[in-house]
Enzyme design. Structure first.
Site, PDB file in Angstrom:
ATOM      1  N   TYR A 142      42.493  41.370  36.461  1.00 57.86           N
ATOM      2  CA  TYR A 142      42.556  40.279  37.657  1.00 57.86           C
ATOM      3  C   TYR A 142      43.634  41.030  38.679  1.00 57.86           C
ATOM      4  O   TYR A 142      43.363  40.103  39.873  1.00 57.86           O
ATOM      5  CB  TYR A 142      43.046  39.054  36.927  1.00 57.86           C
ATOM      6  N   LYS A 193      39.569  46.831  23.551  1.00 55.12           N
ATOM      7  CA  LYS A 193      38.360  47.676  23.675  1.00 55.12           C
ATOM      8  C   LYS A 193      39.017  49.316  23.551  1.00 55.12           C
ATOM      9  O   LYS A 193      38.476  49.933  24.549  1.00 55.12           O
ATOM     10  CB  LYS A 193      37.719  47.548  24.908  1.00 55.12           C
ATOM     11  N   ASP A 225      33.950  42.728  21.899  1.00 52.56           N
ATOM     12  CA  ASP A 225      32.589  42.437  21.571  1.00 52.56           C
ATOM     13  C   ASP A 225      32.543  41.825  20.237  1.00 52.56           C
ATOM     14  O   ASP A 225      31.556  41.072  20.177  1.00 52.56           O
ATOM     15  CB  ASP A 225      31.743  43.635  21.730  1.00 52.56           C
ATOM     16  N   ASP A 249      39.662  35.286  29.214  1.00 56.39           N
ATOM     17  CA  ASP A 249      39.053  34.396  30.160  1.00 56.39           C
ATOM     18  C   ASP A 249      37.579  34.088  29.511  1.00 56.39           C
ATOM     19  O   ASP A 249      37.334  32.822  29.536  1.00 56.39           O
ATOM     20  CB  ASP A 249      38.829  35.036  31.579  1.00 56.39           C
ATOM     21  N   ASP A 253      36.430  30.340  26.917  1.00 60.69           N
ATOM     22  CA  ASP A 253      35.435  29.645  27.360  1.00 60.69           C
ATOM     23  C   ASP A 253      34.375  29.533  26.055  1.00 60.69           C
ATOM     24  O   ASP A 253      33.884  28.324  25.521  1.00 60.69           O
ATOM     25  CB  ASP A 253      34.304  29.942  28.256  1.00 60.69           C
TER      26      ASP A 253
HETATM   27  C1  IPM Z   1      40.095  30.071  33.919  1.00 64.11           C
HETATM   28  C2  IPM Z   1      39.421  30.132  35.055  1.00 64.11           C
HETATM   29  C3  IPM Z   1      39.891  30.973  36.167  1.00 64.11           C
HETATM   30  C4  IPM Z   1      40.133  32.271  35.634  1.00 64.11           C
HETATM   31  C5  IPM Z   1      39.171  30.989  37.703  1.00 64.11           C
HETATM   32  C6  IPM Z   1      38.979  29.379  38.060  1.00 64.11           C
HETATM   33  C7  IPM Z   1      40.075  31.859  38.602  1.00 64.11           C
HETATM   34  O1  IPM Z   1      38.038  30.738  34.900  1.00 64.11           O
HETATM   35  O2  IPM Z   1      41.366  29.439  34.060  1.00 64.11           O
HETATM   36  O3  IPM Z   1      39.756  30.298  32.957  1.00 64.11           O
HETATM   37  O4  IPM Z   1      39.321  33.146  35.928  1.00 64.11           O
HETATM   38  O5  IPM Z   1      41.346  32.559  35.078  1.00 64.11           O
HETATM   39 MG    MG Z   2      37.692  30.812  32.868  1.00 61.38          MG
END
Ligand code: IPM
Ligand code: MG
Length: 363
Positions: A142, A193, A225, A249, A253
């Site tokens: 990042y 990885k 993975d 990240d 999710d």
């Molecule tokens: C998160 C979001 C952020 C990230 C974005 C909005 C920059 O997806 O906090 O997970 O990628 O970290």
């Molecule tokens: Mg995110």
């Protein structure tokens, strides 16, 4: 208790709606529990761009720096997608993380028993799920340099980013993971990885070194993975997962959906001094913004994390979590967690119900 300073940054999309419910909760803590907090609101993300021409206005950063904790809604929206990268809303969030040195991102995935049937996975796979993703937040791909898009001598364009970690950056996030595991089921799974990327081979070595100071905590390693696959196959095998910024990240999710909805998951981003920024892990959801139907629980639960980690009030954190649980017991559901037989409510009704339980518990 001395008055705490909280910077409130609603941001974009559903941000202002869900933050309004979190502020109701903080107001209730003041009225019913005597918890003193001074809140200052400032724009960030697209709202920062609209007000001051940049996603992280100087004044907003100053307010965040001067506060004990930051409460953030969400940033981003289609209207800003065509701006130059440094002006995009996401840069407001990334800028805050970097400026406040919030290297440790805690993302718990906890399934409330009331929501078992809201998950897309089978009840036996997810019921009782309680895992914590510890995501490195200020390094890795990042932020790594060099980065960009260049034109090669033959005229073709080439995009590039750099995955880079210093030992010290890996070590400090490792320590957070092991300390977190100590307070839980004492298992850390480090996700990397290492079979392909040298940088994460170093990650693995440093995790092994850190583990030597935690003989009571069990360390395992998993390729990213496989970790993604295991999260949907058998998520209950995990206690604490620690991983690189981008892997975290993606995996967070994925973990969020195990709990029924990404609308349920709070997060804490901490620096060395336990100062933190608290935000739901979901985004600004422009598709439902302004309609009063977003789930405010992830933001309300972020307030609980804030009380626990940065404001020294863990007993109030527990009260909030209990109030959320009781609200779910009542059968109240926003659209994202709705199942037949429950009562569908909007953002404000959900927030009011949580506040109602909080008040009742104070008596
Ligand atoms: C998160 C979001 C952020 C990230 C974005 C909005 C920059 O997806 O906090 O997970 O990628 O970290
Ligand atoms: Mg995110």
């Amino acid at each position: 208790m001395a008055t705490k300073k909280i910077a409130v940054l609603p941001g974009d999309g559903i941000g202002p709606e869900i933050i309004a419910e979190a502020v109701k909760v903080l107001d209730c803590l003041r009225d019913a529990y005597g918890f003193q907090a001074e809140m200052e609101t400032a724009p960030v993300g697209g709202a920062g761009y609209d007000a001051y021409g940049k996603p992280l206005p100087d004044e907003t950063l100053k307010i965040a720096q001067a506060s004990d904790a930051v409460l953030l809604g969400a940033v981003g929206g289609p209207k800003y997608d065509t701006l130059d990268r440094p002006l995009r809303p996401e840069q407001g969030l990334l800028g805050l993380r970097k400026a406040l040195e919030l290297f440790a991102n805690l993302r718990p995935a906890l399934l409330y028993p009331q929501l078992v049937s809201a998950s897309t996975l089978k009840p036996e796979v997810v019921s009782g799920l309680d895992l914590m993703i510890v995501r490195e937040l200020t390094g890795g791909i990042y932020f790594g340099q060099p980065r960009g898009v260049r034109t090669l001598p033959d005229g073709e364009k080439e995009g590039f980013n750099t995955l880079v970690y210093r030992e010290s950056e890996i070590r400090r996030i490792g320590i957070v993971a092991f300390e977190t595991a100590r307070k839980r089921s004492k298992r850390v799974c480090s996700v990397d990885k290492a079979n392909v990327l040298e940088c994460t081979e170093l990650w693995r070595q440093v995790m092994i070194e850190v583990a030597r100071d935690y003989p009571d905590v069990q360390l395992s390693h998993m390729y990213v993975d496989n970790a993604a696959m295991q999260l949907v196959r058998a998520p209950k095998q995990f206690d604490v997962m620690v991983t690189e910024n981008m892997f975290g990240d993606i995996l967070s999710d994925c973990a969020a959906m195990l709990t029924g909805s990404i609308g349920m998951l709070p997060s804490a981003s901490l620096n060395e001094a336990q100062k933190g920024m608290y935000e739901p892990i979901h985004g600004s959801a422009p598709d439902i913004a302004g309609r009063g139907i977003a789930n405010p629980l992830a933001t309300i639960l972020s307030v609980a994390m804030m009380l626990r980690y940065s404001l020294g009030a863990p007993e109030l954190a527990e009260r909030i979590e209990q109030a959320v649980s009781r609200t779910l017991d009542d059968g109240l559901r926003t659209g994202d967690i709705f199942v037949e037989g429950c009562k569908k409510v909007g953002t404000a009704q959900m927030g009011d119900a949580v506040v109602g339980h909080l008040r009742a518990m104070a008596k």
